[in-house]
Design a protein around this motif. Structure first.
Motif, PDB file in Angstrom:
ATOM      1  N   ARG A  66      -1.716  12.031  17.012  1.00 15.21           N
ATOM      2  CA  ARG A  66      -2.447  10.952  17.028  1.00 15.21           C
ATOM      3  C   ARG A  66      -4.367  10.337  17.100  1.00 15.21           C
ATOM      4  O   ARG A  66      -3.854   9.215  15.980  1.00 15.21           O
ATOM      5  N   GLU A  67      -4.816  10.892  17.697  1.00 12.26           N
ATOM      6  CA  GLU A  67      -5.975  10.807  17.514  1.00 12.26           C
ATOM      7  C   GLU A  67      -5.803  10.631  16.038  1.00 12.26           C
ATOM      8  O   GLU A  67      -7.192  10.058  15.383  1.00 12.26           O
ATOM      9  N   ALA A  68      -6.369  11.955  15.279  1.00 12.02           N
ATOM     10  CA  ALA A  68      -6.261  12.028  13.689  1.00 12.02           C
ATOM     11  C   ALA A  68      -5.765  11.203  12.856  1.00 12.02           C
ATOM     12  O   ALA A  68      -6.612  10.993  11.882  1.00 12.02           O
ATOM     13  N   ARG A  69      -4.878  10.969  13.208  1.00 16.29           N
ATOM     14  CA  ARG A  69      -4.240  10.261  12.588  1.00 16.29           C
ATOM     15  C   ARG A  69      -4.515   8.613  12.459  1.00 16.29           C
ATOM     16  O   ARG A  69      -4.739   7.655  11.272  1.00 16.29           O
ATOM     17  N   LEU A  70      -4.840   8.029  13.510  1.00 18.30           N
ATOM     18  CA  LEU A  70      -5.233   7.541  13.555  1.00 18.30           C
ATOM     19  C   LEU A  70      -6.711   7.137  13.156  1.00 18.30           C
ATOM     20  O   LEU A  70      -7.384   5.481  12.640  1.00 18.30           O
ATOM     21  N   SER A  71      -7.714   7.751  13.595  1.00 20.22           N
ATOM     22  CA  SER A  71      -9.063   8.609  12.418  1.00 20.22           C
ATOM     23  C   SER A  71      -8.624   7.799  11.419  1.00 20.22           C
ATOM     24  O   SER A  71      -9.585   7.531  10.894  1.00 20.22           O
ATOM     25  N   ARG A  72      -7.928   8.937  10.977  1.00 18.55           N
ATOM     26  CA  ARG A  72      -7.719   8.854   9.026  1.00 18.55           C
ATOM     27  C   ARG A  72      -7.138   7.397   8.895  1.00 18.55           C
ATOM     28  O   ARG A  72      -7.497   7.401   7.819  1.00 18.55           O
ATOM     29  N   GLN A  73      -6.751   6.862   9.439  1.00 18.55           N
ATOM     30  CA  GLN A  73      -5.968   5.666   9.124  1.00 18.55           C
ATOM     31  C   GLN A  73      -6.495   4.405   8.546  1.00 18.55           C
ATOM     32  O   GLN A  73      -7.434   4.106   8.199  1.00 18.55           O
ATOM     33  N   ALA A  74      -7.484   4.208   9.732  1.00 23.79           N
ATOM     34  CA  ALA A  74      -9.125   3.638   9.875  1.00 23.79           C
ATOM     35  C   ALA A  74      -9.795   4.288   9.380  1.00 23.79           C
ATOM     36  O   ALA A  74     -10.944   2.879   8.904  1.00 23.79           O
ATOM     37  N   THR A  75     -10.140   5.439   8.959  1.00 27.01           N
ATOM     38  CA  THR A  75     -11.613   5.222   7.862  1.00 27.01           C
ATOM     39  C   THR A  75     -10.623   4.977   6.465  1.00 27.01           C
ATOM     40  O   THR A  75     -11.277   4.483   5.617  1.00 27.01           O
ATOM     41  N   LYS A  77      -8.106   2.501   6.012  1.00 34.12           N
ATOM     42  CA  LYS A  77      -8.992   1.491   5.884  1.00 34.12           C
ATOM     43  C   LYS A  77      -9.905   0.506   5.870  1.00 34.12           C
ATOM     44  O   LYS A  77      -9.850  -0.090   4.887  1.00 34.12           O
ATOM     45  N   ALA A  78     -11.089   1.208   6.053  1.00 28.00           N
ATOM     46  CA  ALA A  78     -11.717   0.902   5.974  1.00 28.00           C
ATOM     47  C   ALA A  78     -12.894   1.352   4.442  1.00 28.00           C
ATOM     48  O   ALA A  78     -12.693   0.201   3.612  1.00 28.00           O
ATOM     49  N   SER A  79     -11.996   2.310   3.963  1.00 27.02           N
ATOM     50  CA  SER A  79     -12.200   2.588   2.413  1.00 27.02           C
ATOM     51  C   SER A  79     -11.739   1.380   1.548  1.00 27.02           C
ATOM     52  O   SER A  79     -12.865   1.314   0.586  1.00 27.02           O
ATOM     53  N   HIS A  80     -10.759   1.280   1.975  1.00 22.58           N
ATOM     54  CA  HIS A  80      -9.670  -0.012   0.951  1.00 22.58           C
ATOM     55  C   HIS A  80     -10.099  -1.197   1.284  1.00 22.58           C
ATOM     56  O   HIS A  80     -10.298  -2.134   0.498  1.00 22.58           O
ATOM     57  N   MET A  81     -11.025  -2.083   2.357  1.00 25.23           N
ATOM     58  CA  MET A  81     -11.572  -3.004   2.037  1.00 25.23           C
ATOM     59  C   MET A  81     -12.667  -2.907   1.973  1.00 25.23           C
ATOM     60  O   MET A  81     -12.869  -4.238   1.268  1.00 25.23           O
ATOM     61  N   ALA A  82     -13.501  -1.499   1.465  1.00 24.77           N
ATOM     62  CA  ALA A  82     -15.161  -2.331   1.176  1.00 24.77           C
ATOM     63  C   ALA A  82     -14.527  -2.253  -0.503  1.00 24.77           C
ATOM     64  O   ALA A  82     -15.400  -3.103  -1.024  1.00 24.77           O
ATOM     65  N   LYS A  83     -13.316  -1.455  -1.074  1.00 20.52           N
ATOM     66  CA  LYS A  83     -12.697  -1.020  -2.334  1.00 20.52           C
ATOM     67  C   LYS A  83     -12.678  -2.936  -2.929  1.00 20.52           C
ATOM     68  O   LYS A  83     -13.436  -3.248  -4.434  1.00 20.52           O
ATOM     69  N   PRO A  84     -11.868  -3.676  -2.863  1.00 17.67           N
ATOM     70  CA  PRO A  84     -12.073  -5.026  -2.961  1.00 17.67           C
ATOM     71  C   PRO A  84     -13.084  -6.008  -2.982  1.00 17.67           C
ATOM     72  O   PRO A  84     -13.255  -6.597  -4.206  1.00 17.67           O
ATOM     73  N   ALA A  85     -13.708  -5.551  -2.302  1.00 15.38           N
ATOM     74  CA  ALA A  85     -15.442  -6.684  -2.138  1.00 15.38           C
ATOM     75  C   ALA A  85     -15.956  -6.076  -3.671  1.00 15.38           C
ATOM     76  O   ALA A  85     -16.528  -6.904  -4.064  1.00 15.38           O
TER      77      ALA A  85
END
Length: 92
Positions: A66-75, A77-85
């Motif tokens: 679960r920790e690995a999945r949440l870390s992967r999802q956070a990473t 999500k952060a990379s997708h948030m930066a790309k649209p900008a």
């Protein structure tokens, strides 16, 4: 004194020693029977300990995954948030 006790005194001693021997035999038999009933309980306890250990190991593995999945999802999500900008900045 032995003449006062007579044969009844000797019989009482023989009965007493026979009773003690009988009680000792009964005690040994009872202890053996108790040990037999105790052994399956120990086997039962070992089985439950094994089940509990497997359950705990499964819970620990689930927490790590679960920790690995949440870390992967956070990473992710952060990379997708930066790309649209960046895409919006290029269009202007």
């Amino acid at each position: 004194m032995t003449s006062l006790l007579g044969s009844k005194g000797t019989e009482n001693l023989n009965e007493s020693s026979a009773m003690i021997e009988n009680q000792s035999r009964q005690r040994r038999e009872a202890e053996i029977a108790f040990d037999k009933t105790k052994s399956p309980r120990n086997a039962r306890d070992r089985a439950f300990d094994d089940i509990d250990a497997k359950r705990i190991a499964g819970e620990e593995k689930t927490a790590r995954l679960r920790e690995a999945r949440l870390s992967r999802q956070a990473t992710h999500k952060a990379s997708h948030m930066a790309k649209p900008a960046l895409k919006n900045a290029k269009r202007r």
